[in-house]
Design an enzyme around this catalytic site. Structure first.
Site, PDB file in Angstrom:
ATOM      1  N   LYS A 117       0.860  -0.745  -0.043  1.00 56.23           N
ATOM      2  CA  LYS A 117       0.263   0.250   0.356  1.00 56.23           C
ATOM      3  C   LYS A 117       0.650   1.274  -0.217  1.00 56.23           C
ATOM      4  O   LYS A 117       1.923   1.322   0.595  1.00 56.23           O
ATOM      5  CB  LYS A 117      -0.931  -0.117   0.903  1.00 56.23           C
ATOM      6  CG  LYS A 117      -1.837   1.135   1.131  1.00 56.23           C
ATOM      7  CD  LYS A 117      -3.025   0.987   2.374  1.00 56.23           C
ATOM      8  CE  LYS A 117      -3.669   1.706   2.390  1.00 56.23           C
ATOM      9  NZ  LYS A 117      -4.585   2.421   3.780  1.00 56.23           N
ATOM     10  N   SER A 141      -9.528   1.443   3.202  1.00 53.84           N
ATOM     11  CA  SER A 141      -9.008   2.335   1.991  1.00 53.84           C
ATOM     12  C   SER A 141      -8.221   1.747   1.436  1.00 53.84           C
ATOM     13  O   SER A 141      -7.207   2.310   0.500  1.00 53.84           O
ATOM     14  CB  SER A 141      -8.357   3.706   3.119  1.00 53.84           C
ATOM     15  OG  SER A 141      -7.434   3.376   4.211  1.00 53.84           O
ATOM     16  N   SER A 170     -10.132  -1.203   7.072  1.00 56.18           N
ATOM     17  CA  SER A 170      -8.913  -0.736   5.813  1.00 56.18           C
ATOM     18  C   SER A 170      -8.914  -1.615   5.091  1.00 56.18           C
ATOM     19  O   SER A 170      -8.176  -1.538   4.201  1.00 56.18           O
ATOM     20  CB  SER A 170      -8.482   1.280   5.781  1.00 56.18           C
ATOM     21  OG  SER A 170      -9.779   1.948   5.686  1.00 56.18           O
TER      22      SER A 170
HETATM   23  N1  GLN Z   1     -13.497   3.969   6.596  1.00 53.44           N
HETATM   24  C1  GLN Z   1     -12.706   4.577   7.458  1.00 53.44           C
HETATM   25  C2  GLN Z   1     -12.789   5.616   6.829  1.00 53.44           C
HETATM   26  O1  GLN Z   1     -12.172   6.393   6.294  1.00 53.44           O
HETATM   27  C3  GLN Z   1     -11.716   3.193   7.999  1.00 53.44           C
HETATM   28  C4  GLN Z   1     -10.288   3.463   6.750  1.00 53.44           C
HETATM   29  C5  GLN Z   1      -9.448   3.319   7.351  1.00 53.44           C
HETATM   30  O2  GLN Z   1      -9.552   2.090   8.408  1.00 53.44           O
HETATM   31  N2  GLN Z   1      -8.299   3.394   7.073  1.00 53.44           N
HETATM   32  O3  GLN Z   1     -11.876   6.601   8.629  1.00 53.44           O
END
Ligand code: GLN
Length: 512
Positions: A86, A161, A185
């Protein structure tokens, strides 16, 4: 080198079986890496999992791995295995953007601890993967570099994400990847793409070199196609790191050895708060079937309650933006990345111009939310209260784990949604993480694995585990995979794939 057992599609193999083939010299690391680079060339025009493919570096690493394999010394199950990262993990000498315009030209001077550890194990990195900007989002549509498409239906999101990390594994572009999970995410995109995604216990894996979103919640973890492969990756990234003051000095067990296939007597809690209205019936059905399957394997189920679950999402959307607003203060046009200082009238103008040009709308929304929640006069009402709620959620899990070994639930309330469906409705987007966020607030571990399908789209099942007990949730997921075949199914990307030698990528949007 070709042998009768070698298929022309080694990207379909698991890491565990490939490690054996590499040792048996049925394939070389260079051939294996080239097969993945070819696969990326064929399908990534449609999937867009990668932001950067580092082919030359990958082939050089593969050559080194082959030498190591030839010597037969110092081998690990990851020696010669092509992985990808990532783009939130810094890589020395290789541009790292965190999905943001702000870091478009940022070339880190060092590598994250996890990157170094994988390299030391002999793993190969194929490149950097797409993500929501600074890991904020649930669909990868917040990337400044365009969305990733779900390999199971190119008109749908892969989740986020870590959408690039999930899609790359689902499409056979990498044998495993690393992502980060702040509120879901890793687990949510794993669920939406038919992959395994592990959120590790807070402190289990070093965050050194992970570009920070919300430091008290962020954790790095693997994506793979099997629980066993997940264990192999975890083995090499877990463990204490003096460079991360929140890394825990807790010994790392042999994870693969824990995958005994035996879950007789394992006590699994079913939290009533995770089976609520709003979850798609097709998702609930898959989880119920998974429960039935685990029962036939000897697991015992009990009903439990996590009474503060409903406060998880609101508490998270105070704490995560608050920490993000502090972490992102470093992007001021002076220290990192983009700088519009030259055009500015004064310092404040320089900050304003740079931050407005560098950050996308979701990141700006979080900074506003977080700064507001931390401002004097509101601190007690919002931030302090959210931290108190966090304690209650942690206690819910403590009480639950006094009764059971693991907790089962859907990973995501829905299957993959259409690209664009939730971009104008942040609240709908935030709801994607309803079942994943509490684990981050409590700091425990959780895995999402392939439970089945609903209307042709993958459904993930989540198992939450006690702190530092990744071995048990992986054991249960592995036991499930021994008697099911969902994890062996592939999306059909034939229509989207570029024929060999074609120069132009076919338009995305091709159906299965
Ligand atoms: N979807 C969640 C957010 O936007 C979690 C994102 C993540 O785990 N990085 O904060």
């Amino acid at each position: 080198m070709t042998t009768p057992t070698m298929t022309n599609e080694p990207w379909r193999w698991t890491i565990a079986e490939t490690a054996e083939k590499l040792r048996a010299k049925e394939i070389s690391a260079v051939e294996l890496t080239q097969a993945h680079l070819d696969r990326i060339r064929a399908v990534d025009g449609a999937v867009h999992a990668f932001l950067r493919v580092t082919a030359d570096e990958a082939l050089a690493e593969a050559k080194a791995a082959d030498e190591r394999l030839a010597r037969g010394q110092d081998l690990t199950p990851l020696t010669g295995i092509p992985l990808a990262l990532k783009d939130v993990l810094v890589t020395e000498g290789i541009t790292t953007t965190a999905g943001s315009r702000f870091l478009e030209h940022f070339v880190p001077p060092y590598s994250a601890t996890v990157v170094k550890r994988l390299r030391a194990a002999g793993a190969i990195s194929l490149g950097k993967l797409n993500m929501d900007e600074f890991a904020m989002g649930s669909s990868t549509e917040n990337s400044a570099y365009g969305p990733t498409h779900n390999p199971w239906d190119l008109d749908r999101v892969p989740g986020g994400s870590s959408g690039g990390s999930a899609a790359a594994v689902a499409a056979g572009e990498a044998m495993g990847t690393l992502g980060s999970d702040t509120g879901g995410s890793i687990r949510q995109p794993a669920a939406l793409t038919n992959t395994v995604g592990l959120k590790t216990t807070y402190g289990r894996v070093s965050r050194y070199g992970l570009i920070a979103f919300a430091s008290s919640l962020d954790q790095i973890g693997p994506f793979t196609r099997t629980a066993r492969d997940c264990a192999l990756l975890l083995q090499h990234i877990a463990g204490y790191d003096p460079n991360d003051s929140t890394s825990a000095d807790v010994s790392v067990p042999d994870y693969a050895a824990q995958l005994t296939g035996d879950i007789k007597g394992l006590k699994i809690g079913i939290p009533k708060e995770y089976f609520v209205e709003g979850t798609e019936p097709g998702v609930v059905k898959v989880v119920e079937e998974a429960i039935a399957t685990l029962k036939t394997l000897g697991a015992e189920f009990i009903d439990i309650s996590l009474p503060h679950t409903k406060y998880g999402l609101p508490a998270y959307y105070i704490i995560a933006p608050a920490e993000a607003s502090a972490n992102l203060a470093r992007y001021d046009g002076v220290k990192y990345g983009l700088s519009l200082r030259a055009e500015a009238a004064d310092l404040e103008d320089a900050y304003m111009r740079t931050r407005q040009a560098g950050f996308g709308p979701e990141v700006r929304r979080r900074i506003m939310l977080g700064t507001y929640a931390l401002s004097s006069g509101y601190y007690d009402a919002y931030y302090k209260r959210a931290e108190q709620v966090r304690t209650l959620i942690r206690r819910d899990f403590d009480a639950a784990f006094a009764q059971c070994d693991v907790i089962i639930s859907p990973t995501s309330p829905t299957v993959a949604f259409k690209l664009g469906a939730r971009v104008d409705d942040p609240y709908a987007m935030y709801l994607s993480d309803l079942f994943t966020i509490p684990a981050n607030l409590a700091g425990i571990c959780g895995v999402s694995f392939q439970g089945g399908f609903s209307e042709g789209l993958p459904v993930g099942v989540q198992l939450l585990g006690k702190p530092f007990d990744e071995g048990t949730i992986l054991r249960a997921a592995d036991a499930f995979q021994r008697v099911t075949d969902y994890h062996t199914r592939w999306p059909n990307l034939a229509a989207a794939a570029k024929p060999k030698g074609a120069t132009k990528a076919k338009k995305a949007g091709g159906k299965k």
